[in-house]
Design a protein around this motif. Sequence first.
Motif, PDB file in Angstrom:
ATOM      1  N   THR A 149      14.023  -6.475  -2.232  1.00  0.00           N
ATOM      2  CA  THR A 149      13.655  -5.056  -2.173  1.00  0.00           C
ATOM      3  C   THR A 149      13.327  -4.466  -3.533  1.00  0.00           C
ATOM      4  O   THR A 149      12.709  -3.402  -3.613  1.00  0.00           O
ATOM      5  CB  THR A 149      14.788  -4.210  -1.563  1.00  0.00           C
ATOM      6  N   SER A 170      15.963  -0.851   7.710  1.00  0.00           N
ATOM      7  CA  SER A 170      15.688   0.019   6.575  1.00  0.00           C
ATOM      8  C   SER A 170      16.968   0.315   5.803  1.00  0.00           C
ATOM      9  O   SER A 170      18.075   0.236   6.336  1.00  0.00           O
ATOM     10  CB  SER A 170      15.056   1.340   7.035  1.00  0.00           C
ATOM     11  N   ARG A 181      14.919   7.968  -0.963  1.00  0.00           N
ATOM     12  CA  ARG A 181      13.795   7.292  -0.319  1.00  0.00           C
ATOM     13  C   ARG A 181      14.318   6.299   0.711  1.00  0.00           C
ATOM     14  O   ARG A 181      15.482   5.877   0.651  1.00  0.00           O
ATOM     15  CB  ARG A 181      12.925   6.566  -1.351  1.00  0.00           C
ATOM     16  N   VAL A 183      13.737   2.548   2.290  1.00  0.00           N
ATOM     17  CA  VAL A 183      13.136   1.266   1.933  1.00  0.00           C
ATOM     18  C   VAL A 183      13.144   0.357   3.162  1.00  0.00           C
ATOM     19  O   VAL A 183      14.214  -0.082   3.595  1.00  0.00           O
ATOM     20  CB  VAL A 183      13.915   0.607   0.778  1.00  0.00           C
ATOM     21  N   ARG A 264       5.436  -9.832  -5.919  1.00  0.00           N
ATOM     22  CA  ARG A 264       4.661  -9.121  -4.890  1.00  0.00           C
ATOM     23  C   ARG A 264       3.217  -8.926  -5.347  1.00  0.00           C
ATOM     24  O   ARG A 264       2.267  -9.157  -4.588  1.00  0.00           O
ATOM     25  CB  ARG A 264       5.312  -7.764  -4.615  1.00  0.00           C
ATOM     26  N   TRP A 281       1.547   1.974  -3.301  1.00  0.00           N
ATOM     27  CA  TRP A 281       2.512   1.513  -2.297  1.00  0.00           C
ATOM     28  C   TRP A 281       3.748   0.947  -2.984  1.00  0.00           C
ATOM     29  O   TRP A 281       4.882   1.289  -2.639  1.00  0.00           O
ATOM     30  CB  TRP A 281       1.891   0.438  -1.408  1.00  0.00           C
ATOM     31  N   LEU A 282       3.502   0.047  -3.940  1.00  0.00           N
ATOM     32  CA  LEU A 282       4.612  -0.584  -4.647  1.00  0.00           C
ATOM     33  C   LEU A 282       5.406   0.446  -5.443  1.00  0.00           C
ATOM     34  O   LEU A 282       6.639   0.386  -5.513  1.00  0.00           O
ATOM     35  CB  LEU A 282       4.073  -1.676  -5.579  1.00  0.00           C
ATOM     36  N   TYR A 285       7.675   2.286  -3.099  1.00  0.00           N
ATOM     37  CA  TYR A 285       8.734   1.399  -2.617  1.00  0.00           C
ATOM     38  C   TYR A 285       9.821   1.228  -3.684  1.00  0.00           C
ATOM     39  O   TYR A 285      11.013   1.229  -3.376  1.00  0.00           O
ATOM     40  CB  TYR A 285       8.134   0.043  -2.255  1.00  0.00           C
TER      41      TYR A 285
END
Length: 323
Positions: A149, A170, A181, A183, A264, A281-282, A285
Amino acid sequence: MTTIVTAAELRRDAQAFLRFKRAMGIVYRRAEFDLDGFVDFVAQHWGDYGEVALEDAISRWCARIPGRKAVTLGNEFGVIRQLCLYRRRRDPSSYVPEHALAPVKESVFLPYIFSHDEVRRLLAAATSHRGRFIGAPMLRALFLVLYCTGLRLGEAVRLRMADVDLDRGSLLIRHSKGRSRIVPIRADLVAELSRYTAERQRLVYAHRQANPEMFFLRLDGSALTVQSASNAIRRLLRELGMKPPSGRIGARPYEFRHAFAVHRLTAWASAGVDVHARLPWLSAYLGHQNVLGTEVYLKATPELLELASGRFEQHLRRSRRPR
């Protein structure tokens, strides 16, 4: 025009500046530490009410510790310059230092990026761990959460049972860097955490405790702490030769986060995905405040740079083809 100040005046301005920033939702904890240090420096050298030119005070404060890293000085100086800009709102003639006084804003530090083989070795070591306070099931689950993660170590350690939703797959990260947030996690990580949860429940029953609130527990049923988790990880890193027997150099517990991000990005680049389009996006996250904090990973490994270079070269070739 020379700007004359006192430590008492600067202290009042610094507090007003902090209230202004926090009213906009900015926590500014580290900045408060830097501001207090600057005001204390002025008070120590000129007293609370002794007058001094603001330009001289800042110059001497910047030079107070010889041989400091430029990036550290640059970050601290940036806070003091923000205070000066805030003071200029009240007095347009008030002194604001130039950026050239401490120009370096970006760290040249490159993190240690675990290879996939090193990640597997670390996971194997965690799985067979026989510690006095930390058990193998918990350490394996912690390693998997960190690597799969990219959570910060503190974020993982502070997870509560209520934050881990295995039905929806999640994790809820509460109030990290001033915000929370959600995840999402993959099904294979859900399966691993389900196995750990069963082991955790047996641990709770063995110690005849009410179900503790925290997700990661030590062998005595107490909550895992950041310090004990960090110490356990560092010991394994030293045992596996990824960190010298002593000292602060080498891989750190934080490298799991770096490895997650770089692996990633590398996987996306290898698959031909537009990495820059995926950066937001990353960034979301990982819990970065903006995409600039994520861009640093693009230059973290030669492999990623080579992939990016190859894709750019292909793009140039296609653009040069006659139509």
